[in-house]
Write an enzyme that holds these catalytic residues in place. Structure first.
Site, PDB file in Angstrom:
ATOM      1  N   ARG A  21     -51.709  45.949  36.587  1.00 53.63           N
ATOM      2  CA  ARG A  21     -50.891  44.706  36.715  1.00 53.63           C
ATOM      3  C   ARG A  21     -49.710  45.157  37.251  1.00 53.63           C
ATOM      4  O   ARG A  21     -48.957  46.215  36.914  1.00 53.63           O
ATOM      5  CB  ARG A  21     -50.516  44.156  35.174  1.00 53.63           C
ATOM      6  CG  ARG A  21     -51.711  43.626  34.287  1.00 53.63           C
ATOM      7  CD  ARG A  21     -51.589  43.223  32.897  1.00 53.63           C
ATOM      8  NE  ARG A  21     -52.760  42.739  32.392  1.00 53.63           N
ATOM      9  CZ  ARG A  21     -52.929  41.598  31.608  1.00 53.63           C
ATOM     10  NH1 ARG A  21     -51.960  40.982  31.063  1.00 53.63           N
ATOM     11  NH2 ARG A  21     -54.074  41.457  31.091  1.00 53.63           N
ATOM     12  N   SER A 189     -54.558  28.404  25.547  1.00 55.19           N
ATOM     13  CA  SER A 189     -53.783  28.389  27.060  1.00 55.19           C
ATOM     14  C   SER A 189     -54.738  28.993  28.258  1.00 55.19           C
ATOM     15  O   SER A 189     -54.161  28.692  29.240  1.00 55.19           O
ATOM     16  CB  SER A 189     -52.453  29.231  26.621  1.00 55.19           C
ATOM     17  OG  SER A 189     -52.833  30.419  26.405  1.00 55.19           O
ATOM     18  N   HIS A 217     -48.482  26.540  22.558  1.00 57.00           N
ATOM     19  CA  HIS A 217     -48.582  25.796  24.043  1.00 57.00           C
ATOM     20  C   HIS A 217     -48.566  24.462  23.933  1.00 57.00           C
ATOM     21  O   HIS A 217     -49.077  23.562  24.723  1.00 57.00           O
ATOM     22  CB  HIS A 217     -49.774  26.353  24.588  1.00 57.00           C
ATOM     23  CG  HIS A 217     -49.805  27.953  24.916  1.00 57.00           C
ATOM     24  ND1 HIS A 217     -49.427  28.229  26.148  1.00 57.00           N
ATOM     25  CD2 HIS A 217     -50.348  29.057  24.367  1.00 57.00           C
ATOM     26  CE1 HIS A 217     -49.300  29.582  26.401  1.00 57.00           C
ATOM     27  NE2 HIS A 217     -49.695  29.903  25.199  1.00 57.00           N
ATOM     28  N   LYS A 248     -41.380  28.957  25.263  1.00 55.41           N
ATOM     29  CA  LYS A 248     -41.996  28.075  26.416  1.00 55.41           C
ATOM     30  C   LYS A 248     -41.506  26.846  26.699  1.00 55.41           C
ATOM     31  O   LYS A 248     -40.439  26.668  27.487  1.00 55.41           O
ATOM     32  CB  LYS A 248     -43.490  28.120  25.919  1.00 55.41           C
ATOM     33  CG  LYS A 248     -44.149  29.669  25.735  1.00 55.41           C
ATOM     34  CD  LYS A 248     -45.701  29.589  25.603  1.00 55.41           C
ATOM     35  CE  LYS A 248     -46.427  30.812  25.449  1.00 55.41           C
ATOM     36  NZ  LYS A 248     -45.942  31.947  24.782  1.00 55.41           N
ATOM     37  N   THR A 364     -56.807  39.721  28.562  1.00 52.02           N
ATOM     38  CA  THR A 364     -56.488  38.243  28.324  1.00 52.02           C
ATOM     39  C   THR A 364     -57.884  37.259  28.130  1.00 52.02           C
ATOM     40  O   THR A 364     -57.886  36.420  27.388  1.00 52.02           O
ATOM     41  CB  THR A 364     -55.525  38.017  29.259  1.00 52.02           C
ATOM     42  OG1 THR A 364     -54.424  39.035  29.138  1.00 52.02           O
ATOM     43  CG2 THR A 364     -54.845  36.647  28.734  1.00 52.02           C
TER      44      THR A 364
END
Length: 409
Positions: A21, A189, A217, A248, A364
């Site tokens: 990443r 999500s 979310h 968020k 993830t």
């Protein structure tokens, strides 16, 4: 032991799998969201459009929120002064907790420094307060929920994602007199699907279980006042514990739980993740308070947000791009299915097209389901969407990635 080599090898393993990443160095433009400036390694800068922000409604740019934050700094300074127990409770904390409790129709709420901390602390602490608690957890629950459930040390069972038949099998097999908790999310999500809240609540009542609903979310985004899917579906009163985020849709930072006064008070008194953490500073709590209040009164923003997500999905489907079926939510995931290709497309979108979207890779999502996850906001225009779809079409052909129907370009 060669410690340095061990760390280097761990990093190289991730590189070899194609899921190393890299953080994009961005400066968002106040008043011009979702545009930003990207600073590259050589110091050069270019203008880009952000397509993967969790600031779903652009509240991080709302003048009402920014003015409240500036006013709090001018009035109170920067830091909070300590933990909530030691000089770190401000009037903004008290007001925000009252506002969040009202949002969810609950007796009380409790602030944490993030949604992750709220989940980890609350789910672990519930097992301390309720000896013998058995937790039933959806297979796709967030890492913070998994961590809290594991750290509590109690008995736990994982039910197949959104599979209420499997959940009932597990509940029926558990001792009838044991305390039970069903932990699940509303909007998942990464896939963009939504849980069957009413069905889960019915099982909880049948087997004497508490319900713990993660709405991170969904808060701000669903329901007439933005309380989440539970509000939209008319079942808020039947959810025992709601967990949400301020980072968020509300555009600031922090997490919280809301529920019965005694339950919230018990977590306040027993949760290490709350007791020993410096509280959110005045500017953040004031900004979050302004954002929650503003969004309660502006349902038109939520309606516009849903329209933008539906429009982008339709454009992608018309272009034959493998957008995953997430018609019930605002999430727009596009399947790639390979970590290397996913990172490659993401890099090329940024470097060649000025489009920023992060690759979503393991851990993830499971290996083989790597994807790009787009989060359109009310501020993404049709022109931006057309540019995005055209860029994806050219890269899908260039990188030989399967389109709808599984046929590579």
């Amino acid at each position: 032991m060669d410690y340095k080599a061990a760390f280097r090898n761990a990093v190289e393993l991730v590189r070899e799998e194609g899921r190393y990443r890299v953080f994009a160095d961005l400066k968002r433009h106040r008043g011009d969201f979702p545009r930003a400036t990207w600073t590259q390694d050589d110091g050069s800068e270019s203008e880009i459009v952000v397509w993967c922000s969790n600031d779903y409604l652009g509240q991080g740019q709302n003048p009402v929120v920014l003015d409240a934050m500036h006013a709090a700094i001018d009035a109170n300074g920067s830091g909070s002064g300590g933990t909530r127990n030691i000089s770190g409770t401000t009037h903004y904390h008290v007001e925000l907790e009252h506002e969040l409790a009202d949002l969810h129709g609950k007796d009380a709420a409790l602030l944490f420094t993030s949604g992750y901390v709220a989940n980890e602390a609350a789910l672990a602490t519930l097992q301390k307060v309720l000896p013998g608690l058995i937790t039933f957890s959806d297979a796709l629950n967030h890492a913070s929920m998994i961590a809290g459930i594991r750290n509590g040390g109690g008995q736990r069972h994982v039910f197949r994602h959104n599979d209420l038949d499997h959940l009932e099998e597990l509940l029926a097999a558990a001792p009838a007199d044991a305390p039970k908790l069903i932990a699940f999310e509303s909007v998942y999500s990464m896939d963009g699907d939504i849980a069957d809240l009413a069905g889960t609540i019915a099982l909880a009542k049948k087997y004497g279980a508490l319900t713990y609903l993660d709405e991170v979310h969904a808060v701000g985004l669903y329901g007439d006042r933005g309380a989440g899917v539970a509000e939209r579906d008319g079942v808020m009163a039947d959810i025992d514990i709601v967990e949400g985020t301020l980072g968020k849709a509300f555009g600031v930072m922090g997490g919280y739980i809301a529920g019965d006064t005694d339950m919230v008070d018990a977590i306040r008194l027993y949760a290490s993740g709350f007791i020993f953490t410096t509280s959110l500073p005045p500017a953040l709590t004031a900004g979050a308070l302004a954002s929650v209040r503003w969004l309660k009164a502006h349902n038109e923003v939520r309606e516009h947000h849903q329209e933008r997500a539906a429009t982008l999905k339709a454009m992608m489907k018309d272009a034959g791009l493998p957008v995953m079926d997430s018609s019930v939510s605002h999430i727009v995931p596009v399947m790639v299915g390979d970590a290397v290709h996913c990172k490659l497309v993401s890099d090329m979108l940024l470097q060649d097209h000025g489009i920023y979207v992060q690759p979503i890779n393991y851990p993830t999502v499971p290996r083989g389901t790597e994807r790009l996850r787009f989060t359109p906001t009310p501020f993404h225009t049709d022109a931006m969407m057309r540019d995005l779809v055209a860029s994806l079409e050219s890269l899908w052909a260039r990188c030989n990635i399967a389109r709808v129907g599984g046929v590579a370009a």
